[in-house]
Enzyme design. Structure first.
Site, PDB file in Angstrom:
ATOM      1  N   PRO A 131      76.067  77.254 -40.784  1.00 13.69           N
ATOM      2  CA  PRO A 131      74.713  77.798 -40.572  1.00 13.69           C
ATOM      3  C   PRO A 131      74.743  79.150 -39.856  1.00 13.69           C
ATOM      4  O   PRO A 131      73.927  80.022 -40.152  1.00 13.69           O
ATOM      5  CB  PRO A 131      74.046  76.714 -39.722  1.00 13.69           C
ATOM      6  CG  PRO A 131      74.749  75.445 -40.094  1.00 13.69           C
ATOM      7  CD  PRO A 131      76.157  75.839 -40.394  1.00 13.69           C
ATOM      8  N   SER A 135      78.724  85.530 -43.817  1.00 12.36           N
ATOM      9  CA  SER A 135      79.524  86.729 -44.064  1.00 12.36           C
ATOM     10  C   SER A 135      80.671  86.846 -43.073  1.00 12.36           C
ATOM     11  O   SER A 135      81.691  87.456 -43.370  1.00 12.36           O
ATOM     12  CB  SER A 135      78.654  87.977 -43.904  1.00 12.36           C
ATOM     13  OG  SER A 135      77.564  87.923 -44.775  1.00 12.36           O
ATOM     14  N   ILE A 339      63.415  95.095 -72.196  1.00 10.80           N
ATOM     15  CA  ILE A 339      63.366  95.474 -73.612  1.00 10.80           C
ATOM     16  C   ILE A 339      62.758  94.353 -74.449  1.00 10.80           C
ATOM     17  O   ILE A 339      62.068  94.607 -75.432  1.00 10.80           O
ATOM     18  CB  ILE A 339      64.794  95.852 -74.104  1.00 10.80           C
ATOM     19  CG1 ILE A 339      65.195  97.205 -73.495  1.00 10.80           C
ATOM     20  CG2 ILE A 339      64.869  95.879 -75.625  1.00 10.80           C
ATOM     21  CD1 ILE A 339      66.636  97.610 -73.751  1.00 10.80           C
ATOM     22  N   GLU A 365      80.179  84.659 -51.950  1.00 12.68           N
ATOM     23  CA  GLU A 365      81.567  85.116 -51.843  1.00 12.68           C
ATOM     24  C   GLU A 365      81.632  86.549 -51.326  1.00 12.68           C
ATOM     25  O   GLU A 365      82.464  87.350 -51.760  1.00 12.68           O
ATOM     26  CB  GLU A 365      82.310  84.932 -53.183  1.00 12.68           C
ATOM     27  CG  GLU A 365      82.270  83.455 -53.596  1.00 12.68           C
ATOM     28  CD  GLU A 365      83.193  83.085 -54.718  1.00 12.68           C
ATOM     29  OE1 GLU A 365      84.359  82.821 -54.439  1.00 12.68           O
ATOM     30  OE2 GLU A 365      82.741  83.032 -55.888  1.00 12.68           O
ATOM     31  N   GLU A 369      76.827  94.195 -49.247  1.00 14.97           N
ATOM     32  CA  GLU A 369      76.941  95.048 -48.047  1.00 14.97           C
ATOM     33  C   GLU A 369      78.305  94.869 -47.384  1.00 14.97           C
ATOM     34  O   GLU A 369      78.899  95.820 -46.883  1.00 14.97           O
ATOM     35  CB  GLU A 369      75.828  94.720 -47.043  1.00 14.97           C
ATOM     36  CG  GLU A 369      74.424  95.107 -47.510  1.00 14.97           C
ATOM     37  CD  GLU A 369      73.931  94.255 -48.666  1.00 14.97           C
ATOM     38  OE1 GLU A 369      74.312  93.072 -48.755  1.00 14.97           O
ATOM     39  OE2 GLU A 369      73.182  94.789 -49.508  1.00 14.97           O
TER      40      GLU A 369
END
Ligand SMILES: Cc1cc2nc3c(=O)[nH]c(=O)nc-3n(C[C@H](O)[C@H](O)[C@H](O)COP(=O)(O)OP(=O)(O)OC[C@H]3O[C@@H](n4cnc5c(N)ncnc54)[C@H](O)[C@@H]3O)c2cc1C
Lengths: 385, 263
Positions: A131, A135, A339, A365, A369
């Protein structure tokens, strides 16, 4: 475009391409979006891969697998990702994929963990995120404290892919708080039925993934279940994640290629104001930009894979490829959807599903940044800290 | 059993066909090439017969350098040997020219059975198999979708597709069989096959080795000359019949009878 693949890989690419277009893409519209395809369908497709001699494509030859180079695996991932049939984080139909760190098992561990995974009898999962440590895994607080000939694990792991399908977890925990990521983190193999390990959460996300939260409470794990050496856990999870990032890069290529192909087809046939929209520069530019960016990403992913195959340290190239390919695929899916107009939003086409799915890849993963940060740090050296 | 499969490399049916600006041919610059799908049925049948009777499967193709890739695919699928008939003199052969080159190669090979696709999906002529049989003076059964080879491997009962039904033919070997969809489900190259394909023998034969006078083959000697390629006229837009279903059905029948004159 010709990428000068070795003859074998060209043939492998053509073969996987045919399997995907003949056996998988036709099932897209009739298979409901879920965490995985229905078990009986998976069994049927995997049996076909076995019968055709296209099984264990991600396993080294010494374990009875295909022994493909990393580049070869990249080629397979790229082709497989051209169908939305199999969710991004699930194994393709060509055999188990999540083994990269299990090859570090010692002989006893191989019997209980690696071989059963290769045989399809046991399902693994991998837990590092917490938690308060995503990163930055070095901030993890799950601890493993030695107690006799075993370790007591305490803490929470989260966002664990396939957590509730798994038979065991490859988990990293702090064994030496003073050293932390410099030799104080260790990897363990923990059977899911070990007392003290509970699944305490399941997250609903914008895509099909439903990752879990695990809680360890005085969970006793024998010393014999340490994967690799004590203190090696951080390095081991880096190994895992380097392959994971490269796979993300490769899988972005297939998605982008299919979206681009679909956009080209649609633009040629969709007529507005009396002319196909392909005649409009605004649409042409979307197609051209997609081609350019896809080409660049492909070169990056192929190059990183080839460097890894030479046994060189390719982390920098993998960061670059992971970052660029995932950002590229987001743009290409977005353009293809644009498109297609309203049709692009329809559940009849794979575009809207990919649109939701590829968004996650700029986070998992290692967020974009973080990739930029480590790339810059390498270039700037110490000044950047 | 020694089986020879005649195979042609053709543009993938997914390829967008572009005509050369002068209308003199097709621009295959960006095309992807594959093994002709009907030849895959032939190869699959050959491989199954080899699995049953033992023996050897040789794949023969006439084509430029690029055709080697298709031969490798066949070797990866399980063929034992490839023979590449590659000579600039062969370029521009019409179907009889092609059959002549293949026949010259077959005279140098041993075979109990020759399997071809019923047609190549590029020019769709359906000529080469039958012509080859004539040149080699062999019995032929064309457009076969079921083949039952006798226990002793010297004859077969072949089902060939004809309009509105099928014709059942018995044939003794050696023979030429041309293969139709439905005959079998061709396999993919296996990983083992892919990795091993390079180690299998792949011979390249030129006109000289086949005893062919270069002047007697190729574009110059072709009896058939293609004057011009042009795209089919674009289809005009369909017509939508508006109104409630009962009325629309009536209107449709009226149009089919009075305008299309088909009912
Ligand atoms: C579908 C899914 C499956 C997953 N599966 C697994 C799994 O199987 N096992 C597992 O362990 N984990 C798994 N994860 C977790 C995943 O690896 C983390 O989400 C990821 O590492 C990011 O961590 P975080 O979400 O905590 O974001 P945080 O670390 O909180 O970061 C939040 C944002 O802050 C920014 N940021 C953070 N640090 C910096 C910095 N230094 N400089 C600049 N910007 C910064 C970035 O924009 C980042 O997106 C999964 C996640 C998802 C969504």
């Amino acid at each position: 475009m010709d990428y000068d693949l070795p003859d074998e890989l060209k043939l492998l690419q053509q073969t996987i391409r045919r399997v995907v277009s003949e056996h998988m893409i036709p099932l897209e519209p009739i298979t409901p979006e879920d965490e995985d395809i229905p078990a009986d369908l998976r069994a049927k497709l995997e049996q076909m891969a076995k019968d055709q001699g296209l099984w264990l494509l991600f396993i080294p030859a010494e374990y009875g697998g295909a022994g493909l180079s990393i580049f070869g695996q990249v080629i397979v991932w790229e082709e497989v990702s051209k169908t939305v049939l199999i969710p991004f984080r699930k194994d393709s139909i060509f055999g188990p994929e999540g083994c990269s760190i299990l090859f570090l098992c010692n002989d006893q561990q191989k019997e209980r963990y690696l071989y059963p995974v290769i045989r399809g009898e046991r399902v693994p999962c991998f837990a590092t995120s917490e938690p308060n440590a995503g990163s930055d895994p070095s901030a993890m607080t799950t601890t493993a404290v030695k107690d006799g000939s075993s370790y007591l694990l305490n803490g929470k792991k989260t966002w664990v892919t396939s957590g509730d399908k798994a038979d065991f977890v490859q988990v990293v925990a702090v064994t030496d708080p003073a050293k932390r990521q410099r030799g104080g983190i260790t990897a363990f193999l923990v059977d899911m039925d070990t007392p003290g390990l509970t699944i305490t959460g399941k997250f609903e996300l914008m895509m099909e993934d439903r990752p879990n939260e695990f809680t360890f409470e005085n969970c006793r794990v024998p010393e014999a279940n340490i994967l690799g050496e004590i203190g090696q856990g951080f390095v081991i999870s880096q190994t895992w994640i380097t392959m994971g990032r490269l796979r993300q890069g490769a899988k972005a290529l297939g998605v982008a290629q299919r979206c681009l192909d679909m956009a080209i087809e649609y633009a040629k046939h969709r007529v507005t104001f009396g002319k196909p929209i392909a005649t409009r520069q605004a649409v042409q530019f979307m197609i051209a930009d997609s081609e350019v960016e896809l080409h660049a990403a492909r070169l990056m992913v192929y190059h990183a894979a080839q460097k890894l195959d030479k046994g060189e340290d390719a982390r920098h190239e993998v960061y670059i490829a992971k970052l660029y390919a995932n950002e590229m695929v987001g743009r290409v899916v977005d353009r293809a959807l644009q498109i297609h107009g309203a049709m692009g939003l329809s559940k009849e086409l794979p575009l809207e599903r990919w649109y939701r799915d590829v968004r996650s890849r700029r986070i998992t993963e290692g967020p974009s940044e973080i990739m930029r940060w480590v790339i810059a740090r390498k270039l700037l050296g110490r000044v950047s800290d | 059993m020694k089986i020879v499969v005649c195979m042609k490399q053709v543009p993938d049916s997914e390829t967008q066909i572009k005509l050369a600006p002068d209308g003199g041919g097709v621009d295959l610059h960006d095309a992807q090439f594959v093994v002709n799908p009907y030849d895959e049925f032939a190869l699959e049948e050959a491989l199954r017969l080899k699995e049953r009777f033992g023996g050897e499967v040789t794949v023969v193709t006439m084509g430029g350098d690029k055709a080697k890739e298709a031969l490798r695919t066949c070797l990866a699928m399980g063929a034992d040997r490839g023979v590449h008939l590659n000579d600039p003199a062969f370029a521009g052969c019409d179907s009889l020219g092609t059959a002549g080159v293949l026949a010259a190669a077959l005279r140098k090979l041993e075979y109990d059975l020759i399997l071809c696709g019923k047609q190549a999906i590029d020019d769709d002529c359906m000529h080469v198999g039958p012509q080859l049989a004539e040149l080699l003076d062999l019995p032929q059964v064309c457009v076969v979708n079921k083949l039952s080879v006798a226990e002793d491997g010297t004859s077969a009962v072949a089902h060939r597709q004809i309009e509105g039904g099928s014709e059942v033919v018995s044939v003794t070997f050696p023979a030429v069989i041309t293969c139709q969809k439905g005959l079998n489900e061709p396999r993919y190259p296996s990983l083992k096959g892919i990795m091993g394909a390079k180690k299998k023998p792949l011979d390249e034969w030129r006109a000289g080795e086949l005893g062919i006078d270069p002047a007697s083959v190729g574009a110059g000697a072709a009896a058939v000359q293609i004057r011009q390629f042009f795209p089919p006229p674009p289809r005009s837009a369909g017509r939508k019949i508006e109104g409630d279903p009962a009325h629309a059905a009536k209107e449709l029948v009226r149009l089919l009878r009075e305008e299309a004159k088909v009912v």
